[in-house]
Design a protein around this motif. Structure first.
Motif, short mmCIF file in Angstrom:
data_model
loop_
_atom_site.label_atom_id
_atom_site.label_comp_id
_atom_site.label_asym_id
_atom_site.label_seq_id
_atom_site.Cartn_x
_atom_site.Cartn_y
_atom_site.Cartn_z
N THR A 2 0.78 -1.55 -0.22
CA THR A 2 0.01 0.07 -0.18
C THR A 2 0.83 1.20 -0.01
OG1 THR A 2 -0.08 -0.12 2.48
CG2 THR A 2 -1.88 -1.10 1.24
N ASP A 3 0.30 2.28 -0.36
CA ASP A 3 1.18 3.55 -0.39
C ASP A 3 0.54 4.50 0.61
OD1 ASP A 3 1.06 6.43 -2.67
OD2 ASP A 3 2.42 5.88 -1.25
N ASP A 7 5.19 6.66 4.58
CA ASP A 7 6.55 6.54 3.63
C ASP A 7 7.15 8.08 3.75
OD1 ASP A 7 6.67 3.72 3.12
OD2 ASP A 7 4.93 3.99 1.58
N PRO A 9 9.14 11.25 4.35
CA PRO A 9 10.02 11.99 5.41
C PRO A 9 9.18 13.05 6.24
CG PRO A 9 10.48 12.71 3.29
CD PRO A 9 9.24 11.65 3.00
N TRP A 15 3.45 14.32 -0.93
CA TRP A 15 4.18 13.95 -1.88
C TRP A 15 4.49 15.25 -2.95
CZ3 TRP A 15 7.35 10.01 -1.72
CH2 TRP A 15 7.07 8.66 -1.01
N LEU A 18 7.28 16.91 -1.53
CA LEU A 18 8.81 16.54 -1.81
C LEU A 18 9.23 16.65 -3.35
CD1 LEU A 18 10.85 14.80 -0.37
CD2 LEU A 18 9.70 12.84 -0.92
N SER B 263 7.25 -0.73 -0.69
CA SER B 263 5.79 -0.16 -1.23
C SER B 263 6.10 0.89 -2.06
CB SER B 263 5.45 0.45 0.15
OG SER B 263 6.23 1.89 0.37
N ILE B 264 4.97 1.47 -2.75
CA ILE B 264 5.16 2.45 -3.68
C ILE B 264 5.92 3.39 -3.21
CG2 ILE B 264 3.84 4.28 -4.95
CD1 ILE B 264 1.39 2.00 -4.94
N GLY B 265 5.63 3.94 -1.86
CA GLY B 265 6.17 5.34 -1.06
C GLY B 265 7.81 4.90 -1.10
N GLN B 266 8.15 3.63 -0.76
CA GLN B 266 9.73 3.30 -0.58
C GLN B 266 10.27 3.36 -1.93
OE1 GLN B 266 11.27 2.81 2.30
NE2 GLN B 266 9.39 3.82 3.09
N LEU B 269 10.86 7.24 -2.96
CA LEU B 269 11.91 7.71 -2.04
C LEU B 269 13.14 7.37 -2.66
CD1 LEU B 269 10.71 7.37 1.69
CD2 LEU B 269 10.62 9.49 0.20
#
Lengths: 41, 559
Positions: A2-3, A7, A9, A15, A18, B263-266, B269
Motif C-alpha cells: 500500500t502507499d 513513507d 520523510p 508527495w 517532496l 511499497s510504492i512510497g519506498q 523515495l
C-alpha cells in the motif's frame, strides 16, 4: 503493498511537497553552477 | 601496481563477491529471484539505482571529459531529477499495482503480445550490446595501463559478477550495490582530496578553480540553444529528461531495481533520493577531472595518455616526427607552467590586468598544445588506421598510476571493478528476467515457479556469455561513456514513446502503436546515420515520432 503517508520523510506532509523540493534543488544547483562559472571565469 | 595495491584490490573484490554469495541464499521463487521479494527500504532502492547507472565508464570517462572539455558535461544530468518526479507520479504506482516483474508485462495488459515482444526485443538488443561495452570499457583501459591481457580482463570483468548474480538474483545484486557505492565514494573522495593536496603549496582549492576557470574548464552552464551542441542546458533539460525518463522508466535494469521497494512510497523515495544526489555526484566526479587538469598545468603532462599507442609510434617510420612533436610539447608545457605561475601570482595580488594577460597566454598555450596533440593523433592514425586515437578514458587512470600513493591505486582500480560489477550485475539480471518473463514464459506457459527460477539462472549465464563476446569484439567507440549513451539514445526514445502512448493516450490501440514503433525506430536510426542532430535529441525524436505516427495510424485504421 500500500502507499501510505508514513513513507514520507518527517519534513514534508505530501508527495507534491517532496517533488517540489527535488525540482527546487535542481533549480538551485543550476543557479549555483552559473554563479560558480561567472565567479571562476 | 605494488603488493599493497594488489592486496587492497583483491580484498575489496572478494568482500563484494562473498557478501553477495552470502546474501544470495533463499531466493527460490520468481518474486524473490527477480524482485528480492519486494522487501527493500528506500535507501537500498536509491543506492541500487545509483550503482546501476554509475558504471566503470562513469569513473573513467567523466573525469576525462572534465579534463578535456571542462565541467559542461554535468548539464547532461539536468533532466534526471525531473524524470524522477514523473516516474514517481506515473510509472511507479502503475508497475507496483499491476505486480509486474518487468516493465514490458504492462504493455501486454495495455496493448497486445506483439507490442510487448517488440519493446522487450528492442530492450534486449540495446542492453545486451551496451553491457558488452560496459565490460569492454574498463577492461581495455586496465589492460593498456597495467599490461594485462585484454581477453583475460574482459573475462574477469564479465564473469566474476556472474557468481552472485546467478546464485542470488536481485537480492544479492541490491545488497552488493550498497557496498559498491561505499567503495566508489571513498575512492573518488580520496582521489579528489589528494589531487588538491599535490598542487603547489601556495595553490589551494579555490585557486585551482580560478585556474580552471581561466583555462575555460569551469564552463558549467551553456545557455545557447544549439541542436548540434552535445552539452548545453537545453539538451540536458529536454533531451536528458527524455533519455533519463526512458532509461529509468522502461529499461528493465532500472525498473527491476525500484520494483524491489517494499511499497510504492519506498520505491518513490529511492528514485527521489537519486534525483537529489545524482547532479551533485556527477559534478564532483567531473570536478576531479578538472582538478587533474589543474594539476597538469603545474606539472609536465603526457602528450598522449594512451602510452601503448605512443610506444608503437616510437617503433614506426614516424618516430622522428613524433620526437619533434614531443620536444614542442615539452617547451609548450614549460611555457604553460610559467603562465599558470604568473596567473597564480596575479590572482593573489588581485591584479586583473596581469590575470587577463596570464589567461590569454594560458589559452594560447592550450591551443598550441592541442594542435601538437592533433598532429600526433594524425601520426598514430597514419601508422595504424585502426588505432585508438581517443585518450579521454585513459587520462584519469594514467594520473592515478603516476601520482597517487600505493594502496590508493589499488582502491581506485577496485572502484573501476566494483562500479563495473554493479551495473553489469543489474544488466545481466534484467536481460535474464526480460528473456524469461517476456519471451520464455509466453512460449512455455504453466510451468512451476522453481522451473522459471532455474531458467532465469541459465538465461543469466547465457547473457553473461553473450555480453563477454560483445566485449571481446568491441573497438573504436571513441569516448565510451558517449558510445553507451548514443547506443541508448537509438532505442530509448522509441521505447519511451510506446510507454507514453500506453500511459497517456488511451484511444490508441496495439496495432497502431506497433507499426508506429517500427517506423519511428527506422527514423531514429536514419537521423543518427545522417548525423542530423546531437544524440540526446534522438530520444525526443523517437518518443514524439511514436506518439505522432501512432495517432495518425489509429485514425487511418479506425476508418
Amino acid at each position: 503493498m500500500t502507499d501510505t503517508s508514513s513513507d514520507l520523510p518527517p519534513f514534508v506532509r505530501t508527495w507534491p511537497q517532496l517533488y517540489a523540493i527535488v525540482i527546487g534543488a535542481l533549480v538551485a544547483e543550476i543557479f549555483l553552477f552559473y554563479g560558480l562559472m561567472v565567479w571562476f571565469s | 601496481m605494488s603488493g599493497l595495491d594488489w592486496g587492497v584490490l583483491l580484498v575489496t573484490l572478494l568482500a563484494v563477491i562473498i557478501y553477495g554469495v552470502i546474501r544470495s541464499r533463499g531466493s527460490r521463487s520468481m518474486d524473490d529471484y527477480l524482485l528480492a521479494g519486494q522487501s527493500l527500504p528506500w535507501y537500498h532502492v536509491g543506492l541500487s539505482v545509483m550503482a546501476t547507472q554509475a558504471s566503470a565508464v562513469t569513473f573513467l570517462s567523466a573525469p576525462g571529459q572534465g579534463f578535456t572539455d571542462g565541467m559542461r558535461f554535468v548539464q547532461f544530468y539536468f533532466g534526471l531529477p525531473l524524470a524522477m518526479v514523473v516516474l514517481s507520479v506515473t510509472f511507479v504506482p502503475i508497475f507496483h499495482r499491476l505486480k509486474v516483474f518487468t516493465a514490458y508485462e504492462f504493455l501486454e495488459n495495455r496493448f497486445d503480445t506483439r507490442v510487448r515482444t517488440l519493446t522487450a526485443g528492442l530492450f534486449l538488443l540495446q542492453r545486451g550490446l551496451s553491457t558488452g561495452l560496459s565490460i569492454y570499457a574498463p577492461a581495455i583501459v586496465l589492460s593498456t595501463l597495467l599490461g594485462w591481457n585484454i581477453y583475460i580482463t574482459n573475462l574477469i570483468m564479465g564473469s566474476i559478477v556472474l557468481i552472485y548474480t546467478v546464485l542470488g538474483g536481485t537480492k544479492a545484486i541490491s545488497h552488493t550495490h550498497l557496498q559498491q557505492m561505499a567503495v566508489v565514494t571513498l575512492g573518488m573522495a580520496l582521489a579528489g582530496y589528494l589531487t588538491v593536496r599535490m598542487l603547489p603549496d601556495n595553490v589551494g582549492f579555490v585557486d585551482a578553480l580560478h585556474v580552471a576557470g581561466k583555462a575555460g574548464r569551469m564552463n558549467l552552464i551553456d545557455l545557447q540553444f544549439d541542436p548540434n551542441s552535445r552539452y548545453n542546458i537545453w539538451s540536458g533539460l529536454i533531451g536528458g529528461f527524455f533519455l533519463q525518463l526512458s532509461y529509468f522508466g522502461t529499461d528493465q535494469s532500472q525498473v527491476g531495481r525500484y520494483l524491489t521497494g517494499n511499497s510504492i512510497g519506498q520505491s518513490r523515495l529511492g528514485l527521489l533520493m537519486n534525483g537529489l544526489l545524482k547532479v551533485p555526484m556527477q559534478f564532483l566526479i567531473v570536478l576531479v577531472g578538472v582538478l587533474v587538469f589543474v594539476f597538469y598545468q603545474f606539472n609536465p603532462s603526457p602528450l598522449f595518455f594512451n602510452q601503448q599507442e605512443t610506444e608503437r609510434l616510437e617503433q614506426s617510420p614516424y618516430a622522428r616526427e613524433y620526437q619533434l612533436a614531443q620536444i614542442k610539447h615539452q617547451n609548450l608545457s614549460a611555457q604553460r607552467q610559467r603562465a599558470v605561475m604568473d596567473m597564480q601570482v596575479a590572482l593573489q595580488a588581485d591584479d586583473e590586468a596581469a590575470q587577463e594577460a596570464a589567461a590569454t597566454m594560458l589559452r594560447e598555450t592550450d591551443e598550441s598544445l592541442k594542435a601538437v596533440k592533433a598532429d600526433v593523433v594524425g601520426l598514430i592514425r597514419k601508422n595504424n588506421p585502426v588505432a585508438d586515437t581517443n585518450d579521454v578514458n585513459y587520462i584519469f587512470l594514467r594520473f592515478v598510476l603516476d601520482y597517487l600513493p600505493h594502496g590508493l591505486i589499488g582502491l581506485i582500480i577496485a572502484v573501476i571493478f566494483v562500479a563495473s560489477m554493479g551495473s553489469i550485475a543489474a544488466a545481466y539480471n534484467s536481460l535474464a528476467s526480460t528473456t524469461v518473463v517476456d519471451v520464455y514464459r509466453q512460449l512455455m506457459k504453466g510451468e512451476s515457479d522453481a522451473h522459471y527460477v532455474q531458467v532465469s539462472r541459465w538465461a543469466t549465464i547465457g547473457w553473461g556469455i553473450f555480453c563477454v563476446i560483445v566485449a571481446l569484439f568491441a573497438n573504436q567507440f571513441g569516448s565510451l561513456i558517449e558510445a553507451v549513451n548514443i547506443l541508448g539514445s537509438l532505442f530509448y526514445g522509441v521505447i519511451l514513446g510506446v510507454f507514453v502512448v500506453a500511459f497517456y493516450v488511451k484511444s490508441i490501440g496495439g496495432r497502431a502503436t506497433f507499426w508506429a514503433a517500427v517506423v519511428a525506430e527506422g527514423l531514429v536510426i536514419l537521423s543518427w546515420y545522417l548525423n542530423l542532430t546531437a544524440f540526446l535529441w534522438l530520444n525526443v525524436i523517437g518518443c514524439l515520432a511514436v506518439v505522432g505516427i501512432a495517432w495518425v495510424l489509429q485514425k487511418l485504421f479506425a476508418r
